[in-house]
Design a protein around this motif. Structure first.
Motif, short mmCIF file in Angstrom:
data_model
loop_
_atom_site.label_atom_id
_atom_site.label_comp_id
_atom_site.label_asym_id
_atom_site.label_seq_id
_atom_site.Cartn_x
_atom_site.Cartn_y
_atom_site.Cartn_z
N VAL A 18 0.84 -1.20 0.00
CA VAL A 18 0.00 0.00 0.00
C VAL A 18 0.88 1.25 0.00
O VAL A 18 0.67 2.18 -0.79
N ALA A 78 2.50 1.68 -3.41
CA ALA A 78 1.55 2.20 -4.41
C ALA A 78 1.32 3.69 -4.21
O ALA A 78 1.35 4.48 -5.17
N LYS A 79 1.12 4.09 -2.95
CA LYS A 79 0.89 5.51 -2.65
C LYS A 79 2.12 6.35 -3.02
O LYS A 79 1.98 7.45 -3.56
N SER A 81 2.20 1.23 -9.80
CA SER A 81 1.31 1.50 -8.67
C SER A 81 0.16 0.51 -8.63
O SER A 81 -0.23 0.03 -7.57
N GLN A 82 -0.39 0.19 -9.80
CA GLN A 82 -1.51 -0.76 -9.87
C GLN A 82 -1.06 -2.16 -9.44
O GLN A 82 -1.79 -2.87 -8.75
N ALA A 139 -0.87 -2.14 -5.72
CA ALA A 139 -2.22 -2.16 -5.14
C ALA A 139 -2.83 -3.55 -5.23
O ALA A 139 -3.49 -4.03 -4.29
#
Length: 92
Positions: free
Chosen positions: A9, A12-13, A38-39, A42
């Motif tokens: 997480v 990704a952020k 990022s995907q 996630a």
């Protein structure tokens, strides 16, 4: 089971933040590459949540003695499983 855990997480952020502030292009990466990475992070975070949910389902649906018997039969260290759940939930 336990060990160094990747914060999917957070990764990704951080990638999405880098898109917003322009630092995501540090290695010549374009916006599509950074967004794709990022995907992936996630998605891995969701997989980790599902893994923990599955463990909690097995543990939560049974009496404590039954859970202990199942773990013993499977050769699973109950303390390690509980520590793994706590770490994944950010409790450790």
């Amino acid at each position: 089971m336990s060990g160094k855990r990747t914060d999917y997480v957070g990764s990704a952020k951080a990638n999405l933040r880098s898109l917003h502030d322009g630092s995501g292009y540090r290695n010549g990466e374009d916006a599509l590459v950074v967004a794709t990475i990022s995907q992936v992070y996630a998605t891995l975070a969701l997989v980790e949540q599902q893994r923990i949910a599955n463990i909690l389902t097995v543990i939560g649906d049974e009496e404590p003695d039954t859970v202990t018997e199942v773990f013993l039969r499977m050769g699973v260290d109950q303390a390690a499983v509980r520590a793994d759940i706590a770490a994944a939930l950010g409790w450790l």
